[in-house]
Design a protein around this motif. Sequence first.
Motif, PDB file in Angstrom:
ATOM      1  N   THR A 148       0.846  -1.196   0.000  1.00  0.00           N
ATOM      2  CA  THR A 148       0.000   0.000   0.000  1.00  0.00           C
ATOM      3  C   THR A 148       0.882   1.247   0.000  1.00  0.00           C
ATOM      4  O   THR A 148       2.112   1.159   0.128  1.00  0.00           O
ATOM      5  CB  THR A 148      -0.905   0.049   1.249  1.00  0.00           C
ATOM      6  N   ASN A 157      -3.510  -0.452   6.674  1.00  0.00           N
ATOM      7  CA  ASN A 157      -2.722  -0.777   5.491  1.00  0.00           C
ATOM      8  C   ASN A 157      -2.187  -2.202   5.543  1.00  0.00           C
ATOM      9  O   ASN A 157      -2.155  -2.905   4.519  1.00  0.00           O
ATOM     10  CB  ASN A 157      -1.564   0.210   5.331  1.00  0.00           C
ATOM     11  N   GLY A 188       1.997  -3.897   3.828  1.00  0.00           N
ATOM     12  CA  GLY A 188       1.534  -2.532   4.076  1.00  0.00           C
ATOM     13  C   GLY A 188       2.363  -1.539   3.280  1.00  0.00           C
ATOM     14  O   GLY A 188       2.670  -1.772   2.112  1.00  0.00           O
ATOM     15  N   ARG A 206       0.865   1.295  -4.486  1.00  0.00           N
ATOM     16  CA  ARG A 206      -0.311   0.433  -4.273  1.00  0.00           C
ATOM     17  C   ARG A 206      -0.320  -0.650  -5.351  1.00  0.00           C
ATOM     18  O   ARG A 206      -0.742  -0.428  -6.483  1.00  0.00           O
ATOM     19  CB  ARG A 206      -1.592   1.276  -4.326  1.00  0.00           C
TER      20      ARG A 206
END
Length: 217
Positions: A148, A157, A188, A206
Amino acid sequence: MQLTRPALVFAVVGALAASACTTNPQTGQSEMSKTAMYGLSAAAACGIVGGLTHGSRGARNAALGCGAVGAGVGAYMDYQEKLLRDKLANTQVQVQRVGDQIKLVMPENITFPVNRYDVNTGAQKTLGDVAGVLTQYPDTTITVSGHTDSTGTAQYNQTLSQRRAQAVAGILENRGVATPRVNAVGYGPAQPVADNTTAAGRAKNRRVEILINPKTA
């Protein structure tokens, strides 16, 4: 005239031999490289087994797969990389080669709705194509990692990235990739590939990555 299974095996291996020959620039004669020779010896042995147990298609697949193994890990991964690049040519999935590993990078915008972990329909088809290649080459392990950007809480996350990784891994397994080969992990925001202070950088961070690793034993 229909060939017998042994004849089909030797036809496959013969075709491989023809494609493996190169021309010596000094003599002008056609020669086979040592790498190809080693690979064909493995292809012949495995092709016989595949042909006797699964017919012509089994002979071809076994000969091709085992021939790549006989030629070495690098060649085995080369075959997969070529197939994956062909399958993913019209997608936004990136195919990267890192030594003997192959990495597939799936951006969030083509894989998931915002802040969710259910895989988009288009990405499901893409993953089906990836799984089709992975099932042909079983001597690898697969690590699916979720990532993320740095916005939001650390716990949120981490959870989102883990669930996204598991969702992608689940589709691969449902499409025939053996579960023991696949590991899913969420990182994360811990492994950014771009600057989280810009929108473009956050978009790159992401992502889900699929790392295909050759087995070491």
